[in-house]
Design a protein around this motif. Structure first.
Motif, PDB file in Angstrom:
ATOM      1  N   GLU A   1      23.493  43.253  28.020  1.00  0.00           N
ATOM      2  CA  GLU A   1      24.670  43.448  28.875  1.00  0.00           C
ATOM      3  C   GLU A   1      24.921  44.922  29.175  1.00  0.00           C
ATOM      4  N   LYS A   2      24.253  45.826  28.449  1.00  0.00           N
ATOM      5  CA  LYS A   2      24.431  47.259  28.686  1.00  0.00           C
ATOM      6  C   LYS A   2      23.260  47.905  29.412  1.00  0.00           C
TER       7      LYS A   2
ATOM      8  N   THR B   1      21.579  45.577  35.545  1.00  0.00           N
ATOM      9  CA  THR B   1      22.476  45.973  36.631  1.00  0.00           C
ATOM     10  C   THR B   1      22.414  44.986  37.789  1.00  0.00           C
ATOM     11  N   GLN B   2      23.265  45.218  38.737  1.00  0.00           N
ATOM     12  CA  GLN B   2      23.169  44.563  40.033  1.00  0.00           C
ATOM     13  C   GLN B   2      21.907  45.101  40.732  1.00  0.00           C
TER      14      GLN B   2
ATOM     15  N   TYR C   1      27.017  52.419  34.890  1.00  0.00           N
ATOM     16  CA  TYR C   1      25.746  51.988  34.291  1.00  0.00           C
ATOM     17  C   TYR C   1      25.099  53.116  33.490  1.00  0.00           C
TER      18      TYR C   1
ATOM     19  N   ASN D   1      19.551  52.052  30.367  1.00  0.00           N
ATOM     20  CA  ASN D   1      19.979  51.203  31.473  1.00  0.00           C
ATOM     21  C   ASN D   1      18.974  51.325  32.609  1.00  0.00           C
TER      22      ASN D   1
ATOM     23  N   GLN E   1      21.115  31.263  38.019  1.00  0.00           N
ATOM     24  CA  GLN E   1      22.317  32.092  38.161  1.00  0.00           C
ATOM     25  C   GLN E   1      23.493  31.175  38.442  1.00  0.00           C
TER      26      GLN E   1
ATOM     27  N   VAL F   1      22.797  36.800  30.335  1.00  0.00           N
ATOM     28  CA  VAL F   1      23.737  37.895  30.505  1.00  0.00           C
ATOM     29  C   VAL F   1      24.867  37.433  31.413  1.00  0.00           C
ATOM     30  N   ASP F   2      26.086  37.785  31.058  1.00  0.00           N
ATOM     31  CA  ASP F   2      27.241  37.530  31.913  1.00  0.00           C
ATOM     32  C   ASP F   2      27.624  38.839  32.578  1.00  0.00           C
ATOM     33  N   ASP F   3      27.907  38.776  33.863  1.00  0.00           N
ATOM     34  CA  ASP F   3      28.312  39.962  34.610  1.00  0.00           C
ATOM     35  C   ASP F   3      29.591  39.652  35.337  1.00  0.00           C
TER      36      ASP F   3
END
Length: 181
Positions: free
Chosen positions: A20-21, A24-25, A38, A45, A94, A179-181
């Motif tokens: 999660e760290k 990215t998008q 980020y 990252n 997704q 991963v949750d965004d």
């Protein structure tokens, strides 16, 4: 018919970094504020590779692309990123909420390698007209890293539902990554 192949993907080594760290998008969705966030989240990252920050000292031998190549090399050498041992297709789901509603959908697909085709062959069709600047940017990143970091979404016909069946079967197992965004 389009030709697709399994491949040996690069991925973050399980347990080495908090996903999660470091995820990215897509690069073209990252605003300057998101880029800063980020960068601050984690030194590994992926934004440092896919959308590095230019500096006043940048030159032909030290710039966002050479730094991206260096990060990639260093992260692979240190085990942060690892390559799969065997070629495979990778299931990708997704789940998302439609903006302005409570309605959720799941986009299902897989990642693999696609054979490059000339559009004149009418096997793969362009889906959008991309701008010259982003094309040059992505080409420079590819030239320096020899790696493609983001997916190109494609649609395919599956009237018998064979691929959908395989995706659903795979989805019954625990995900390798989530991963949750």
């Amino acid at each position: 018919m389009a030709k697709v192949y399994p491949f040996r993907r690069l991925r973050y080594a399980p347990g080495r970094v908090p996903l999660e760290k470091v995820l990215t998008q897509p690069y073209d969705k990252i605003s300057a504020e998101m880029q800063d966030r980020y960068y601050a989240l984690h030194p590994n990252n992926i934004v440092r590779i896919v959308l590095g920050k230019p500096t006043p000292e940048d030159s032909g031998s030290n710039n966002v692309y050479t730094r991206a190549a260096r990060y990639l090399k260093d992260w692979r050498a240190s085990g942060i990123l690892e390559q799969e041992r065997e070629p495979a297709f990778f299931v990708y789901f997704q789940q998302f909420t439609i903006p302005g509603s409570r309605e959720t959908h799941v986009r299902k697909g897989f990642t693999g390698l696609g054979h490059l085709e000339n559009y004149a062959n009418k096997i793969v069709y362009p889906h959008e007209r991309t701008l010259t600047g982003p094309k040059k940017d992505r080409l420079e990143l590819l030239r320096h890293t020899r790696t493609h970091f983001e997916q190109i979404f494609m649609l395919y016909e599956d009237p018998a539902g064979e691929i959908d069946h395989l995706l659903e079967k795979s989805a019954k197992r625990n995900a390798d990554m989530q991963v949750d965004d």
